[in-house]
Enzyme design. Structure first.
Site, PDB file in Angstrom:
ATOM      1  N   TYR A 169     -11.033   0.171  10.635  1.00 49.47           N
ATOM      2  CA  TYR A 169     -12.197   1.142  10.349  1.00 49.47           C
ATOM      3  C   TYR A 169     -12.337   0.188   9.130  1.00 49.47           C
ATOM      4  CZ  TYR A 169      -8.674   3.322   6.941  1.00 49.47           C
ATOM      5  OH  TYR A 169      -7.798   3.634   6.116  1.00 49.47           O
ATOM      6  N   LYS A 170     -11.585  -0.809   8.852  1.00 45.41           N
ATOM      7  CA  LYS A 170     -11.437  -2.207   7.774  1.00 45.41           C
ATOM      8  C   LYS A 170     -12.703  -3.101   8.337  1.00 45.41           C
ATOM      9  CE  LYS A 170      -8.143  -0.375   5.148  1.00 45.41           C
ATOM     10  NZ  LYS A 170      -6.468  -0.156   4.179  1.00 45.41           N
TER      11      LYS A 170
ATOM     12  N   PHE B 195       0.837  -1.245   0.323  1.00 43.58           N
ATOM     13  CA  PHE B 195      -0.010   0.540   0.105  1.00 43.58           C
ATOM     14  C   PHE B 195       0.811   1.093   0.035  1.00 43.58           C
ATOM     15  CE2 PHE B 195      -3.160   3.547   1.617  1.00 43.58           C
ATOM     16  CZ  PHE B 195      -4.650   2.543   1.032  1.00 43.58           C
TER      17      PHE B 195
ATOM     18  N   ARG C 272     -12.203  -5.079  -7.279  1.00 43.07           N
ATOM     19  CA  ARG C 272     -11.919  -6.251  -5.429  1.00 43.07           C
ATOM     20  C   ARG C 272     -13.142  -6.146  -4.989  1.00 43.07           C
ATOM     21  NH1 ARG C 272      -7.810  -2.711  -1.472  1.00 43.07           N
ATOM     22  NH2 ARG C 272      -9.411  -1.820  -0.814  1.00 43.07           N
TER      23      ARG C 272
ATOM     24  N   ASP D 141       2.224  -5.225   8.701  1.00 45.96           N
ATOM     25  CA  ASP D 141       1.235  -4.506   8.326  1.00 45.96           C
ATOM     26  C   ASP D 141      -0.151  -5.192   8.805  1.00 45.96           C
ATOM     27  OD1 ASP D 141      -1.049  -2.866   7.667  1.00 45.96           O
ATOM     28  OD2 ASP D 141       0.051  -1.392   6.984  1.00 45.96           O
TER      29      ASP D 141
HETATM   30  C1  LIG Z   1      -5.707   0.717   4.872  1.00 44.17           C
HETATM   31  C2  LIG Z   1      -4.795   0.587   4.874  1.00 44.17           C
HETATM   32  C3  LIG Z   1      -3.298   2.193   5.088  1.00 44.17           C
HETATM   33  C4  LIG Z   1      -4.604   3.247   5.450  1.00 44.17           C
HETATM   34  O1  LIG Z   1      -3.987   3.604   5.767  1.00 44.17           O
HETATM   35  P1  LIG Z   1      -4.366   5.246   6.916  1.00 44.17           P
HETATM   36  O2  LIG Z   1      -3.031   5.932   7.445  1.00 44.17           O
HETATM   37  O3  LIG Z   1      -5.121   4.648   7.586  1.00 44.17           O
HETATM   38  O4  LIG Z   1      -5.157   6.160   6.164  1.00 44.17           O
HETATM   39  C5  LIG Z   1      -2.439   1.571   5.400  1.00 44.17           C
HETATM   40  N1  LIG Z   1      -1.575   0.651   4.531  1.00 44.17           N
HETATM   41  C6  LIG Z   1      -2.551  -0.797   4.266  1.00 44.17           C
HETATM   42  C7  LIG Z   1      -1.859  -2.037   4.030  1.00 44.17           C
HETATM   43  C8  LIG Z   1      -3.465  -0.076   4.450  1.00 44.17           C
HETATM   44  O5  LIG Z   1      -4.555  -1.218   3.340  1.00 44.17           O
END
Ligand SMILES: *Cc1c(COP(=O)(O)O)cnc(C)c1O
Length: 414
Positions: free
Chosen positions: A224-225, A127, A373, A199
């Site tokens: 939030y996921k 990400f 997705r 992560d």
């Molecule tokens: C959703 C996600 C994020 C989101 O980071 P925020 O700081 O909450 O915006 C970061 N890393 C991964 C791998 C994600 O899937």
């Protein structure tokens, strides 16, 4: 092999041990929600608990609620609940800040623990915010750190070496859903003298995770996921107990101070995981996440994983049978053991196809350049939802109904 028919799947729903959890969510009529990997839906209990927090704790309790309603301990209370879902030791997780900010903190801590080493290894397909945070940190440090990116997981052993300080990987890839073998990778990373940062954005609440068993050093993840904490919910940070005495992070706000209410002008880090806090916790958001996490107390993670695998297998089988020849290519691992709780298919018109699906109430999302997705969340997704979603997808592709101007218009969030 022929894909299952709808009545076979309805029978499966009828005997699903997790079926009762669907009732705990507010899901709009006529929607098949396959995007809980991006924003979890609203748990009913959250509406009640946040309303109570607003009217009683804030409205009536006012500032007294920092003590009386346990606001000040929320980062640890919530962190403790998350810790149970990810195999963390007690008092090794706090809920705080965002995933990006927490990455900055744990990356900094890892580099402090490996001062002679200059390389952080990650994946090009990680990400982007994870990679951006490394770039910002290395610029700030100005000590010649390097971000080394591998193209695919098989290149990891070759990327390790005596100058690698940390390996930062997302356990389940946000695009493909590829899931690393956390224990094996961590072992290899430790074998090379480096630290493993995981992560868990697409793992916490999606797949069983055992941070302690894998001997992970640091981890971060998202509220939030799959944890359903609400838009922009606080994220979390994990630090293995063996590092907590030595670990340091640079966002030394007063909530990471030994005695914040002594108001001493000198900083002195507190002990333990609270060192990874920074400032005042967002109480309303923390309350929503706290309430959402209570659902998990009764969830059997082995049953969750079993259903997740069954849902993704069923989706892949149905799409490949019913949408054969319609331009879709599986972009997720075929081996269920290497797949998280999502499935992606590539399609050259992925964006308008997803918009056409959403217009029919089948909500997934699109990741550039061409990925459709679909997230499968066992607490509320039914096998018949999978069947119906594929029916819509097939129709949209056969009739080319995606090819309307309104489905091509790009919104800010895809
Ligand atoms: C959703 C996600 C994020 C989101 O980071 P925020 O700081 O909450 O915006 C970061 N890393 C991964 C791998 C994600 O899937």
């Amino acid at each position: 092999m022929t894909a299952p028919d709808r009545s076979a799947l309805a029978a499966r729903d009828a005997t699903d041990p997790l079926a009762r959890f669907r009732e705990f969510f507010e899901l709009p009529e006529g929607v098949i929600y396959l995007d809980g990997n991006s924003l979890g839906p609203l748990p009913r209990i959250v509406r009640e608990r946040v309303a109570k927090c607003v009217s009683e704790e804030w409205g009536d309790g006012l500032i007294r609620s920092w003590n009386d309603a346990g606001w000040v301990e929320l980062p640890e209370t919530v962190g403790g609940k998350i810790g149970k879902l990810i195999g963390a030791e007690p008092e090794s997780v706090v809920a705080t800040d965002s995933t990006s900010v927490n990455l900055f903190k744990v990356l900094s801590a890892a580099l402090v623990l490996r001062p002679e080493r200059k390389i952080v290894v990650s994946e090009k397909s990680n990400f982007p915010t994870d990679l951006y945070m490394v770039e910002g940190l290395k610029e700030l440090l100005g000590k010649g750190h390097e971000l080394r990116l591998i193209e695919n997981p098989s290149e990891l052993p070759g990327a390790l070496g005596p100058n690698v300080a940390a390996v930062m990987l997302t356990h389940v890839n946000y695009r493909s859903g590829y899931m690393h073998d956390m224990a094996a990778v961590t072992r290899a990373v430790h074998g090379a003298g480096a630290l493993a940062i995981w992560d868990l954005a697409h793992s916490a609440g999606a797949v069983p995770v055992d941070l302690s068993g894998a001997k992970a050093d640091f981890a971060v993840g998202c509220g939030y996921k799959y944890l359903n904490g609400g838009p922009g919910a606080p994220a979390f940070a994990y630090v293995a107990p063996r590092h907590q005495d030595e670990a340091r992070q640079p966002l030394t706000g007063w909530f990471s101070h030994k005695a914040p209410f002594a108001f001493d002008h000198r900083f002195e880090a507190t002990d333990g995981i609270k060192r990874f806090l920074c400032g005042t916790p967002p109480v309303l958001a923390m309350t929503a996440l706290d309430a959402a996490l209570d659902l998990w107390a009764e969830v059997d993670m082995a049953a969750l994983r079993e259903k997740s695998v069954a849902l993704t297998e069923c989706f892949i089988e149905l799409v490949e049978e019913r949408c054969a020849g319609l331009g879709l290519t599986l972009a997720s691992p075929r081996d269920a053991a290497r797949r998280g709780s999502q499935v992606s298919f590539a399609h050259e018109n992925g964006y308008p196809v997803m918009q056409a699906l959403i217009a029919r109430g089948v909500i997934g999302d699109f990741r550039a350049p061409d990925l459709l997705r679909f997230g499968f969340t066992p607490l509320y997704t039914r096998f018949t939802d999978v069947f119906d979603a594929v029916g819509h997808l097939e129709e949209i592709l056969r009739t080319r109904s995606w090819d309307r101007p309104e489905f091509h218009a790009r919104a800010a969030v895809t």
